[in-house]
Design an enzyme around this catalytic site. Sequence first.
Site, PDB file in Angstrom:
ATOM      1  CG  LEU A   1      -1.869   1.211   1.359  1.00 10.96           C
ATOM      2  CD1 LEU A   1      -2.859   1.266   0.192  1.00 10.96           C
ATOM      3  CD2 LEU A   1      -2.597   1.169   2.695  1.00 10.96           C
ATOM      4  CG  ASP A   2      -0.776   4.640  -0.134  1.00  9.96           C
ATOM      5  OD1 ASP A   2      -1.289   4.590  -1.272  1.00  9.96           O
ATOM      6  OD2 ASP A   2      -1.434   4.894   0.896  1.00  9.96           O
ATOM      7  CB  ALA A   3       5.135   0.980  -0.534  1.00  7.96           C
TER       8      ALA A   3
END
EC number: 3.5.1.10
Length: 293
Positions: free
Chosen positions: A236-238
């Site tokens: 997530l969001d990486a």
Amino acid sequence: MSSTSDDRRYVLTLGCPDRPGIIARITSFIAEFGGSIVEAGYHSDRESGWFFTRQAILAPTVPFPLDELRARFAAVAAELSPETDWQVLDSAARRRAVLLVSKDGHCLHDLLGRAASGELPATIEAVVGNHPDLADMTRAHGVKFHHVPFPRDPAERGPAFEQVRALVDAHEPDAVVLARFMQVLPAALCEHWAGRAINIHHSFLPSFVGARPYHQAFARGVKLIGATCHYVTPELDAGPIIEQDVTRIDHADTARDMVRQGRDIERVVLARGLRWHLEGRVLVHGRRTVVFD
């Protein structure tokens, strides 16, 4: 990506293990057939030991078809390294994008406007929303809107994601843009759209990951807020970051003020990152990117 016949370009991007002579080999290959390089970028990453380049060749100076250019360069790429990652794009080829949305329309409205004015180097083929709220805005621009309802229970969203996948894949897009979609893509879908799925996160990552980042930032008392455009990965969001920007706030700004100011940054950062992706300016290596802007 589009261009007139006079300024049509073949854009060569390449990444490979660094060693002496790479630039000379590529430029001599182009010079052999009289190709004219009108834009060139180079980067040697000392930490990873990897070399990156982007070369724009004026298409009218290439005396054979694009397929032959690719076939000839394949031998050069193999000579440089078995690990060479490369591609050649045609600036005259029509690029396609599909947007995924929810209820917030600021990023959608911005991209539709840029596409309509010719500023975005792609055609927006369709918009898929998990709510119907943005249907009228989309259709007003002559773009198809597909509503795919999502169950409240995350465990029951598999069929909805499969429907989204089918709708998107039907257009064979060069970019799948999560324009504030607000849904976490399943790992299988992240991998299926790897290198094409682009997200705008309303935070300056890696700070304030996940939901309600402006409220997290407000609670922390930050003085800068920002937005991040990145590729989507199962974590997530990486995913690898394409572009970021910030704006300054002060103690008098409320969380609502921060949301309003943040939306302005989101529009610009997403449009900029999407353009660079479509123009072949972003090279991904592991978790990092090289951006020849």
